[in-house]
Design an enzyme around this catalytic site. Structure first.
Site, PDB file in Angstrom:
ATOM      1  N   ARG A  27      34.516  31.096  15.647  1.00  0.00           N
ATOM      2  CA  ARG A  27      33.452  31.718  15.999  1.00  0.00           C
ATOM      3  C   ARG A  27      33.429  33.399  15.717  1.00  0.00           C
ATOM      4  O   ARG A  27      32.519  33.930  15.620  1.00  0.00           O
ATOM      5  CB  ARG A  27      32.950  31.523  17.305  1.00  0.00           C
ATOM      6  CG  ARG A  27      33.864  31.983  18.252  1.00  0.00           C
ATOM      7  CD  ARG A  27      33.237  31.631  19.621  1.00  0.00           C
ATOM      8  NE  ARG A  27      33.643  30.291  20.033  1.00  0.00           N
ATOM      9  CZ  ARG A  27      33.465  29.754  21.260  1.00  0.00           C
ATOM     10  NH1 ARG A  27      33.708  30.708  22.360  1.00  0.00           N
ATOM     11  NH2 ARG A  27      33.624  28.204  21.463  1.00  0.00           N
TER      12      ARG A  27
ATOM     13  N   GLU B 220      51.887  34.216  29.851  1.00  0.00           N
ATOM     14  CA  GLU B 220      50.724  35.132  29.911  1.00  0.00           C
ATOM     15  C   GLU B 220      50.014  34.596  31.159  1.00  0.00           C
ATOM     16  O   GLU B 220      49.467  33.746  30.896  1.00  0.00           O
ATOM     17  CB  GLU B 220      49.916  35.649  28.903  1.00  0.00           C
ATOM     18  CG  GLU B 220      48.614  36.559  28.929  1.00  0.00           C
ATOM     19  CD  GLU B 220      48.073  36.800  27.844  1.00  0.00           C
ATOM     20  OE1 GLU B 220      48.669  36.810  26.622  1.00  0.00           O
ATOM     21  OE2 GLU B 220      46.967  37.128  27.869  1.00  0.00           O
TER      22      GLU B 220
ATOM     23  N   HIS C   6      43.077  38.891  30.576  1.00  0.00           N
ATOM     24  CA  HIS C   6      41.735  38.299  30.647  1.00  0.00           C
ATOM     25  C   HIS C   6      40.699  38.896  31.723  1.00  0.00           C
ATOM     26  O   HIS C   6      41.324  39.046  32.884  1.00  0.00           O
ATOM     27  CB  HIS C   6      41.715  36.931  30.897  1.00  0.00           C
ATOM     28  CG  HIS C   6      40.622  36.021  30.294  1.00  0.00           C
ATOM     29  ND1 HIS C   6      39.254  36.118  31.136  1.00  0.00           N
ATOM     30  CD2 HIS C   6      40.339  35.485  29.293  1.00  0.00           C
ATOM     31  CE1 HIS C   6      38.436  35.513  30.006  1.00  0.00           C
ATOM     32  NE2 HIS C   6      39.198  35.012  29.175  1.00  0.00           N
TER      33      HIS C   6
ATOM     34  N   HIS D 272      42.495  35.840  18.267  1.00  0.00           N
ATOM     35  CA  HIS D 272      42.214  34.360  18.661  1.00  0.00           C
ATOM     36  C   HIS D 272      41.599  33.629  17.632  1.00  0.00           C
ATOM     37  O   HIS D 272      40.497  33.761  17.453  1.00  0.00           O
ATOM     38  CB  HIS D 272      41.589  33.986  19.911  1.00  0.00           C
ATOM     39  CG  HIS D 272      41.500  32.524  20.331  1.00  0.00           C
ATOM     40  ND1 HIS D 272      40.949  32.579  21.568  1.00  0.00           N
ATOM     41  CD2 HIS D 272      41.863  31.640  19.647  1.00  0.00           C
ATOM     42  CE1 HIS D 272      40.981  31.255  21.721  1.00  0.00           C
ATOM     43  NE2 HIS D 272      41.625  30.650  20.653  1.00  0.00           N
TER      44      HIS D 272
ATOM     45  N   HIS E 119      36.234  40.321  19.531  1.00  0.00           N
ATOM     46  CA  HIS E 119      34.825  40.703  19.538  1.00  0.00           C
ATOM     47  C   HIS E 119      34.187  41.618  18.767  1.00  0.00           C
ATOM     48  O   HIS E 119      33.035  41.954  18.515  1.00  0.00           O
ATOM     49  CB  HIS E 119      34.475  40.842  21.072  1.00  0.00           C
ATOM     50  CG  HIS E 119      34.482  39.553  22.040  1.00  0.00           C
ATOM     51  ND1 HIS E 119      33.949  38.540  21.533  1.00  0.00           N
ATOM     52  CD2 HIS E 119      35.537  39.625  22.735  1.00  0.00           C
ATOM     53  CE1 HIS E 119      34.534  37.690  22.392  1.00  0.00           C
ATOM     54  NE2 HIS E 119      35.474  38.251  23.310  1.00  0.00           N
TER      55      HIS E 119
ATOM     56  N   ARG F 130      39.993  30.631  16.442  1.00  0.00           N
ATOM     57  CA  ARG F 130      39.678  29.375  17.461  1.00  0.00           C
ATOM     58  C   ARG F 130      39.171  28.300  16.230  1.00  0.00           C
ATOM     59  O   ARG F 130      38.935  28.706  15.096  1.00  0.00           O
ATOM     60  CB  ARG F 130      38.300  29.761  18.021  1.00  0.00           C
ATOM     61  CG  ARG F 130      38.446  30.842  19.144  1.00  0.00           C
ATOM     62  CD  ARG F 130      37.111  30.923  19.919  1.00  0.00           C
ATOM     63  NE  ARG F 130      36.918  29.824  20.954  1.00  0.00           N
ATOM     64  CZ  ARG F 130      37.255  29.794  22.360  1.00  0.00           C
ATOM     65  NH1 ARG F 130      37.469  30.940  22.760  1.00  0.00           N
ATOM     66  NH2 ARG F 130      37.147  28.608  22.998  1.00  0.00           N
TER      67      ARG F 130
ATOM     68  N   THR G  80      38.241  31.648  26.909  1.00  0.00           N
ATOM     69  CA  THR G  80      39.233  30.904  27.486  1.00  0.00           C
ATOM     70  C   THR G  80      38.990  30.768  29.095  1.00  0.00           C
ATOM     71  O   THR G  80      39.577  31.783  29.816  1.00  0.00           O
ATOM     72  CB  THR G  80      40.443  31.506  27.014  1.00  0.00           C
ATOM     73  OG1 THR G  80      40.370  31.638  25.644  1.00  0.00           O
ATOM     74  CG2 THR G  80      41.506  30.434  27.184  1.00  0.00           C
TER      75      THR G  80
ATOM     76  N   GLU H 103      46.706  34.119  18.988  1.00  0.00           N
ATOM     77  CA  GLU H 103      46.083  33.125  20.039  1.00  0.00           C
ATOM     78  C   GLU H 103      45.941  31.982  19.405  1.00  0.00           C
ATOM     79  O   GLU H 103      44.980  31.895  18.252  1.00  0.00           O
ATOM     80  CB  GLU H 103      45.257  33.700  20.983  1.00  0.00           C
ATOM     81  CG  GLU H 103      45.541  34.765  21.762  1.00  0.00           C
ATOM     82  CD  GLU H 103      44.450  35.252  22.566  1.00  0.00           C
ATOM     83  OE1 GLU H 103      43.436  34.534  22.675  1.00  0.00           O
ATOM     84  OE2 GLU H 103      44.380  36.310  23.351  1.00  0.00           O
TER      85      GLU H 103
ATOM     86  N   ASN I 150      42.839  43.018  21.969  1.00  0.00           N
ATOM     87  CA  ASN I 150      42.083  41.817  21.357  1.00  0.00           C
ATOM     88  C   ASN I 150      41.165  42.471  20.485  1.00  0.00           C
ATOM     89  O   ASN I 150      40.093  43.010  21.364  1.00  0.00           O
ATOM     90  CB  ASN I 150      41.877  41.016  22.717  1.00  0.00           C
ATOM     91  CG  ASN I 150      41.284  39.723  21.994  1.00  0.00           C
ATOM     92  OD1 ASN I 150      40.501  39.768  21.148  1.00  0.00           O
ATOM     93  ND2 ASN I 150      41.661  38.690  22.497  1.00  0.00           N
TER      94      ASN I 150
END
Ligand code: PXP
Length: 245
Positions: free
Chosen positions: A54, A156, A195, A48, A15, A50, A106, A75, A12
């Protein structure tokens, strides 16, 4: 090991975009990170998009679709806006996640059992478009039953609780994940997990034989500050392979 038994690693890259957005420019580029992660052994990339954009933005999704040679897992919240984006870009997979504007990440799984009427048309339309739908749920048999009813090909399991617990409580949560993975697999659903996974806690989850994919982000990107992204991804890959023995 045959490909059937191999545990895939989805990296992922959200970030990387968080750091980029802190200064408003275009460095570091999440697409470059995705390509480096692929080079280091990632089997897929997760991003993801969003509602508040962000981290990942619409143009990142377009660039990932154009340049990646490994599967993209988008996502997304179950909203009309995100469904339109998914249908336009046609990623390999779409993982439906709950989204609250004020949350930092999340924070819990999707309530597939309580929201089945809302989710059903989204899953159906993604399935029709041949986008592999996954539901990000708690490792709870009620939620797995809902995924079966909703005809989701993948679930998931949210490993955030497992990651934060310790001792016997963590062992109990790990058993819940293993039982939910077995239930999903028995019903023809492919179980994934993710996660909060790190070098220190990944092995017991990776050792659950029914789980086919782990999606890992924050820790890998943080670790990349110290070792570089390639080293961070390849060490995670090696720990996952060790767990599968
Ligand atoms: N899987 C899903 C569905 C997620 O929402 C996230 C976080 O965005 C992850 C995996 C990765 O979690 P982490 O960043 O804690 O590794």
């Amino acid at each position: 090991m045959t490909d059937e038994g191999r545990l895939r690693l989805g990296v992922n890259i959200d970030h990387v975009a968080t750091i980029r957005n802190a200064r408003g420019g275009d460095h570091p580029d999440p697409v470059r990170a995705a390509l480096d992660a692929a080079e280091a052994g990632a089997d897929g990339i997760t991003a993801h998009l969003r509602e508040d954009r962000r981290h990942i933005r619409d143009e990142d999704i377009a660039a990932l679709i154009e340049r990646l040679t490994i599967p993209l897992n988008l996502e997304m919240a179950a909203t009309e806006e995100m469904l339109d984006i998914a249908l336009r870009h046609r990623p390999h997979a779409a993982c439906i996640v709950p989204e609250k504007r004020e949350e930092r990440t999340t924070e819990g799984g999707l309530d597939a059992a309580g929201q089945d009427n809302h989710l059903r048309p989204y899953i159906a339309r993604l399935n029709e478009a041949n986008i592999r739908v996954s539901l990000f749920i708690e490792p709870d048999p009620r939620q797995v039953d809902a995924a079966i009813r909703l005809k989701a090909p993948v679930v998931e399991f949210h490993t955030g609780r497992y990651a934060h617990l310790e001792g016997e409580a963590r062992a109990a949560e790990l058993r819940r994940i293993a039982d939910a993975a077995a239930l999903a697999r028995k019903n023809g659903i492919e179980p994934h997990a993710g996660h909060g996974l790190t070098f220190d806690n990944v092995i017991p989850v990776a050792a659950i034989p029914q789980i086919r994919e782990l999606n890992i982000g924050h820790f890998l990107i943080g670790e990349a500050i110290f070792t570089g992204l390639g080293a961070s991804v390849s060490r995670m890959r090696a720990l996952m392979d060790e767990a599968r023995g």
